[in-house]
Structure formats: C-alpha cells, structure tokens
Design an enzyme around this catalytic site. Structure first.
Site, PDB file in Angstrom:
ATOM      1  N   TYR A   1      83.005  48.634  49.118  1.00 55.28           N
ATOM      2  CA  TYR A   1      83.990  47.591  49.380  1.00 55.28           C
ATOM      3  C   TYR A   1      85.393  48.202  49.427  1.00 55.28           C
ATOM      4  CZ  TYR A   1      80.178  44.278  48.627  1.00 55.28           C
ATOM      5  OH  TYR A   1      78.994  43.589  48.724  1.00 55.28           O
TER       6      TYR A   1
ATOM      7  N   GLY B   1      71.693  42.801  36.334  1.00 58.34           N
ATOM      8  CA  GLY B   1      71.955  41.875  37.426  1.00 58.34           C
ATOM      9  C   GLY B   1      70.702  41.105  37.759  1.00 58.34           C
TER      10      GLY B   1
ATOM     11  N   CYS C   1      62.146  41.630  36.205  1.00 59.92           N
ATOM     12  CA  CYS C   1      62.469  41.796  37.619  1.00 59.92           C
ATOM     13  C   CYS C   1      61.563  42.877  38.196  1.00 59.92           C
ATOM     14  CB  CYS C   1      63.934  42.197  37.770  1.00 59.92           C
ATOM     15  SG  CYS C   1      64.363  42.757  39.429  1.00 59.92           S
TER      16      CYS C   1
ATOM     17  N   CYS D   1      61.873  43.436  43.968  1.00 55.97           N
ATOM     18  CA  CYS D   1      61.334  43.136  45.295  1.00 55.97           C
ATOM     19  C   CYS D   1      62.425  42.862  46.324  1.00 55.97           C
ATOM     20  CB  CYS D   1      60.380  41.952  45.221  1.00 55.97           C
ATOM     21  SG  CYS D   1      61.188  40.376  44.851  1.00 55.97           S
TER      22      CYS D   1
ATOM     23  N   CYS E   1      64.497  33.757  43.639  1.00 51.77           N
ATOM     24  CA  CYS E   1      63.865  34.843  42.892  1.00 51.77           C
ATOM     25  C   CYS E   1      62.355  34.699  42.993  1.00 51.77           C
ATOM     26  CB  CYS E   1      64.301  34.795  41.432  1.00 51.77           C
ATOM     27  SG  CYS E   1      63.499  36.040  40.378  1.00 51.77           S
TER      28      CYS E   1
ATOM     29  N   ALA F   1      50.905  31.828  42.243  1.00 54.43           N
ATOM     30  CA  ALA F   1      51.036  30.383  42.467  1.00 54.43           C
ATOM     31  C   ALA F   1      50.323  29.613  41.363  1.00 54.43           C
ATOM     32  CB  ALA F   1      50.470  30.010  43.833  1.00 54.43           C
TER      33      ALA F   1
ATOM     34  N   GLN G   1      46.234  38.935  45.048  1.00 58.78           N
ATOM     35  CA  GLN G   1      46.733  39.874  46.048  1.00 58.78           C
ATOM     36  C   GLN G   1      47.772  40.840  45.481  1.00 58.78           C
ATOM     37  OE1 GLN G   1      45.768  40.106  49.498  1.00 58.78           O
ATOM     38  NE2 GLN G   1      44.076  38.913  48.654  1.00 58.78           N
TER      39      GLN G   1
ATOM     40  N   LYS H   1      54.705  51.545  43.277  1.00 61.86           N
ATOM     41  CA  LYS H   1      54.847  50.093  43.432  1.00 61.86           C
ATOM     42  C   LYS H   1      54.312  49.339  42.212  1.00 61.86           C
ATOM     43  CE  LYS H   1      56.521  50.093  47.679  1.00 61.86           C
ATOM     44  NZ  LYS H   1      56.472  51.514  48.059  1.00 61.86           N
TER      45      LYS H   1
ATOM     46  N   ALA I   1      34.677  29.340  40.472  1.00 67.71           N
ATOM     47  CA  ALA I   1      35.081  27.935  40.406  1.00 67.71           C
ATOM     48  C   ALA I   1      34.321  27.131  41.461  1.00 67.71           C
ATOM     49  CB  ALA I   1      36.573  27.809  40.615  1.00 67.71           C
TER      50      ALA I   1
END
Length: 700
Positions: free
Chosen positions: A210, A359, A383, A386, A405, A439, A466, A476, A503
């Site tokens: 900057y 951050g 965190c 990603c 996020c 999820a 996944q 990773k 299930a």
C-alpha cells in the site's frame, strides 16, 4: 495458567493491553459508503472483544476519499462527521476490556481505478436518494468489467508512475508534490479524529504494497525529490506523518505495520527490498518515536507471501519478526500463520515477538482467546487458510455483500447467533443427520445447541467426507482440521455421532425422527458421454487421493484443471510424467488466483506439461483423442483436427455429482426432509457450512 505469556499484559506506548492477543486488520465489507460503522460491523468486532481479544485493530480505514478509498464498504476517518460514530464503536469494544486501534490506510497503486473519485459522489448521492446504494451495486459489476476492459478508469496514484499491481490492473500516475503534502496532512487529521473519538491508538499501514510501503520500496518509489532516491528520503513520507501525529496528538500510541521483506525473490524477481533493508527500516521507524512495529511481508505482486494459502506451514516467516525483535526495543507484533494457543505461546517464549496477531483465526472463531484462557483450546475452530474470506470479500465488494468464512457460517450474523441467541425450542425432538461432513456436522452442532436430540449417522469410520480427500495432497493437511473441529463442536453441544453405520431408510425410521437432514455429499464424475471413460486405464481424482490407484513411472493425462485437479496433480507429478489437459485457454480459469499461483509453479518445477484449449473426445487402451477448441466464448467449439496422444493412465477431474439416492428413497416419508451440502448442489466448504447453519436455524 496454561499460557502465562499469552495472557500477560503489556504496554504499547501509554496503552496497556490485557493480553498478547491482537486481532489484526482484515476488510470484510460490513461498512457503508460514507465510512461510518454499521451495526453489523460493530457486532462483528464486538464479538471478538467479548471473546477475550486484548487488542483489536480495525480493517483498512481511509484518510482520503478521492483516490484513497479501496472499497465502498470500508471504514473512514476522513471527515469530522466520523468522530461520533467512531466514539460509539470504540465504547462497544471497550465495554469488554479490549483496546482499539484504527488502521489508517491508502491503497496507492493497488487501488482499483473504478474507485478513484467515486466515493465522494456516492456519499452525496446516497444522502440525496435512498435508492442510490441499490443502483450502485447493481450497475458497478457491469461497468467495472466494461471500463476495465477498455482501460477507461481513472489512474490510481503512487509515489512514481509505475506499472499497476498484479491484482489491481489499470493505470498508475505519480503523486504531485502538493498531493504528498496533502496526504501527510490527511493521515495526521485522521489520527486526531481517532484520538477525539476515544480510540486507543492508530496503526499506519506500511505493508502489503500500500501507499506508505510504496514510498519505502525502490521499485515503486523512483522519485528524485526529497521523497525518493535514498533510504532516508524514502522514509520521509512516513516520518512526516509520524511527526505530524506527535505534534498534534502528543504521546498518542502509534504502531507502524511494516513489510520487512517484499519477497520478490520468492517469485524469481530481483526488485524491491529484502529483509536486511526491512530491518533497517524498522530501526529507523523506532527512532521516529513509534510505539510498536507490526511485522508483515510482501505486497499484492507477491500476494501469497502475506496472505498465505493452506500449503504454507505455521510460522514459516517467524524469522522476519525475530530479526526485527532483535534489532529494536519497542514491542513487536506479527502474524506468523498462528492457528493454536500452544504455537502462539511458543513464539512468545522463543522471543520471536511480543504480541501474536490473528486475522483469519479471529474470523474463524471469535472466541479464540476466551477458549484458550479457559483451557478449552480443543474447541477452537481453526482457520484452514482456504482464503475464502478474501475471495468472497473481493467477489462481493462491488455488489453490496461481504466476506464469509468456510468454517464459521456466523460471520456477519453475530447479533443473530451470539447477542440475541438462537431459539431454544428443540424440546428433545429427534433429528437424524445423514453424513458427518461439514454440512451435516454444522447442522448437528446448531440443532443440538437449540435443544434437539441429534443423531448423526456416518457410513465411514471417521468424519470428513470429501474433505478427507482434499487434505491428502502435499501440505494440505489444514483442510482436514475443518471436520475434526466441527465434530468436536457438535459433540460438545450434545450431538451423538454414529460411525460405520449405513443410513438405510429402515435405520433412520428406527429413531422415529421429527426431521431428517441428508448430507450425503457427492462422488466424482465419469461422464458416459466420453467413449472409454470406464476403461481399465482410467480413474478419477478420488482414486488417486485415496491411494486406491498409485501410479509410478507412468505417462499420465489429467483431464481438467480445477482446484481438485491441480491438487491431485501435485500428488501425481511426484513420480510420473504428467500432462494436464484443459478446454479453456488458462489453467484453472475459475479458481481463485492465489491457489493457481501456489500450485502451478510447483507443477512446472516438477516438469508438468499443460495442454490448453484442448477437449477430450475419447479414451482407449493406448491413450486419449483430443481436439483443439476455440475457447469458452465460443463454447469450446472444435477448430482443429482430432489427434491421438499416448498415455498409460488417464485421470478424470471433471467435477462431482450429488449423491441423492437416499434422499430420493426417503421422499414423501417425512414432512421435514432436508437435503443440504453437496448432496443438494456441489459447492465449496463455505456453501456446505452455510447450508447446515441455515437449515438448523430455520427448523421449527
């Protein structure tokens, strides 16, 4: 206490900070055009103060509206009308024992030309017409693309006329001498306003390429007057700002955030300055009477060396903070890819730095500090680097949205989730969640918190879905943290997770559930439309990542260069001769540029070849048949003659298909049946956690 250094007080000038935990600046887009804090922005920061953070440093806060506005929704201290709103904001932070510094900023050459001159007009227009904001965000994306393509936007400004930054594009002009003097005055005036507003101090943003850092760098500062040409002259702009603040505000605390290494050598370029010069700058800045130095690195041209992708290890740049710490006597702050309290404590114990700057970790978990202090560090949602926070912020910056996020769907919903709280009306009613991916686990956590009895059924022996595959490529492993942390959170709230169980409709019915949530994920695609896709010499990225297929010494064609393809390519390229085949004219054209910049050089170094503008037609036992294409604008129309290429193994990376068989089998059996995550629509981690949060908060 387990972390005695992390939770010991320390002064920055006359300001006593209760612990060594700092929320470092990161723009998320919760502001408004006139630069005053919104309730949403205040809630966002206040929750981090409630969460035990000692010092909060705001996002970039503009001092100049004309060519210094980096976004429509950022804070500003450019006018006196900002004082009282900032006072109210500061009081909300102080209410929880945290200190507040405002980061004063000008983007310089890294600004988007479309922003130059736009904010002053927009502030007036919005005051005159309430519908202006909606019109602005509707029209800007179209105008931005049109004007940037034709180079019709105003110039951004810099110390000298230089090329635009890698990220911003556009044109750059040199600041006039009178404009430099004006900017110095604007930085000082903004600091005065901060002091009047009861803010505890200011941070001058002299990093990440900057404007202040542009004056420090010989690459961007080629001036021949008193503001350039020598080490001391390149410091003059910053020195006169500091002197002006001292004259106007007395011993008001000042931090300078400093890139101590521009890191151009890491991308194979010899320009800018390195660590030796950066440390010399730190010593000179200490001599100015500054109260602390916030150590960082790089610029937009070297983006990944200040906002790291997931492949960068924790603490990779701690040597920079250590070098400054050894050279100065004032406190040193640094963000060294710190993710856990024990790592933070170790840095303090080693004498690397005096404060740990968080951050992205503060975005992922606003109660990071509180959990560490209470001995509940295992419940911190870490965190995973990603980069979705900055990607989503940038994507939404010109449409009126904000950053999100991947691991924390409550970002921007702090009032709903923390302050007001979710309704506690579960009443012990049973909800069955199928799938322990991100999820399903997010839904389970929220529902359990609301008082539902939650049972998660997962056919595998561990959580992750996944994401277990995504964590397999080299370096990773942080991706794998996501589901482990979500599992911990769900179980801590009372959810029961059953592993190794299929299930079936009968198994679900045995629970007599009030609601069923299907989060069964997705599977890699083997398109039937491609002849030979089911051949013995063909596999998907899934089989490579699980280790079911382990090629060695093979000629391998990887079809598709999305993010999954690139990460899988890193595994394949270690022991094979790899060619990546892509229909588009660029590698991973829809992937966030930082991921490309991280992966592609590694693949090139490993000898990977890229065959662009080529479409796969068929596969046989000897290799593949491809044809050259005209590109995306012409819908990848074939323009060449098909040709055969010899390969031993063909790896398909052509996307994934939702796994909906269970959802279809359950259709009509339950009044409350929900399909979420990849099972509903293949997406990213953030889409999955957001879907889990949404269904869990809306279920009545």
């Amino acid at each position: 206490m387990k972390y005695p250094l992390l939770f010991s007080p320390m002064n920055i000038g006359t300001c006593t900070v209760k612990n060594r935990i700092v929320m470092s600046p990161m723009l998320m887009g919760f502001g408004q055009i006139d630069g005053r804090p919104t309730e949403q922005l205040t809630d966002y920061y206040e929750e981090r103060a409630k969460g035990g953070t000692g010092l909060i440093i705001t996002e970039i806060t503009r001092v100049n509206d004309v060519h210094g506005a980096a976004a429509f929704a950022q804070l500003a201290m450019s006018h006196d009308y900002h004082i009282e709103p900032m006072r109210a904001f500061a009081e909300r932070i102080h209410r929880h024992g945290a200190k507040l510094f405002v980061q004063l900023h000008h983007p310089g050459r890294q600004n988007v030309g479309l922003m130059v001159g736009t904010v002053p007009i927009s502030v007036v227009a919005q005051r005159a017409w309430k519908g202006y904001r909606k019109l602005l965000y509707k029209s800007v994306p179209v105008m931005r693309k049109l004007l940037l393509e034709k180079d019709r936007v105003p110039c951004s400004v810099a110390p000298s006329k230089v090329s635009p930054s890698y990220f911003a594009r556009g044109r750059v002009r040199a600041l006039r001498h009178s404009e430099i003097k004006q900017l110095i005055g604007q930085f000082v005036a903004a600091a005065v306003r901060c002091q009047k507003a009861g803010v505890d101090g200011v941070e001058l943003h002299g990093t990440h390429g900057y404007l202040i850092q542009q004056f420090l760098s010989p690459y961007t500062n080629r001036r021949t007057d008193e503001y350039g040409g020598s080490f001391d002259n390149r410091l003059r702009f910053l020195r006169e700002i500091v002197e002006g603040i001292r004259k106007a505000c007395g011993n008001y605390p000042i931090i300078v955030r400093l890139s101590v290494d521009e890191c151009y050598d890491r991308i194979g370029q010899q320009k800018g300055y390195g660590l030796k010069t950066g440390v010399a700058y730190a010593k000179a800045i200490e001599a100015m009477g500054v109260d602390a130095i916030d150590v960082s690195s790089a610029a937009y041209d070297t983006f990944n060396y200040w906002l790291e992708p997931t492949s960068f290890p924790c603490g990779w740049r701690k040597h920079m903070a250590a070098a400054v710490k050894a050279a100065v006597k004032i406190p040193v702050l640094a963000a060294d890819v710190i993710r856990t309290p024990d790592f933070a404590e170790g840095l303090l114990a080693e004498g690397v730095q005096d404060f740990v700057s968080l951050g992205r970790p503060q975005i992922a978990d606003p109660h990071w500090a509180e959990k560490a202090a209470c001995g509940k560090e295992d419940t911190i949602k870490r965190c995973i680097s990603c980069l979705y926070c900055i990607e989503s912020m940038q994507e939404n910056a010109f449409t009126g949205g904000h950053g999100h996020c991947s691991v924390n769907p409550t970002v921007g919903r702090e009032r709903e989730y923390y302050t007001e709280g979710l309704p506690q009306n579960g009443g012990g009613r049973t909800v069955v969640v199928v799938g322990a991916g991100c999820a399903g686990l997010t839904a389970a956590e929220i529902l359990a918190e609301r008082g539902f009895r939650v049972v998660v059924i997962e056919k595998e022996e561990k959580a992750g879905g996944q994401l277990n595959l995504a964590a397999m490529p080299p370096h990773k492993e942080k991706i794998g943290w996501c589901c482990r942390d979500l599992l911990t959170a769900a179980e801590a709230k009372g959810a029961e997770v059953v592993f190794g169980k299929e299930a079936t409709p009968e198994a679900i019915a045995a629970y007599n559930p009030y609601a069923v949530i299907v989060a069964t994920g997705a599977t890699a695609v083997r398109p039937r439309s491609i002849p030979g896709a089911d051949g013995l010499n063909v596999c998907t990225t899934t089989e490579i990542l699980t280790g079911a297929v382990k090629p060695r010494g093979k000629r391998v064609a990887l079809i598709g260069s999305g993010m999954t393809g690139l990460e899988t390519a890193e595994l394949i390229a270690q022991d094979n001769e790899l060619t990546v085949v892509e229909m588009a004219d660029a590698v991973a054209p829809t992937t966030w540029f930082q991921h490309r910049d991280d992966c592609i050089p590694k693949l090139e170094e490993a000898g990977t070849r890229f065959l662009l503008n080529h479409k796969l037609l068929s596969i046989d036992s000897e290799g593949i048949e491809v044809v050259e294409t005209a590109g995306a604008k012409q819908k990848f129309r074939a323009v060449g003659t098909p040709r055969k290429l010899p390969f031993d193994l063909i790896v398909l990376s052509l996307g994934a298909r939702s796994e909906r068989s269970l959802a279809e089998a359950l259709e009509g059996q339950y009044e409350r049946l929900y399909v979420i995550g990849d099972a509903a629509k293949v997406g990213r981690i953030a889409d999955a956690t957001a879907a889990g949060y949404r269904v869990a908060t809306e279920l009545n």
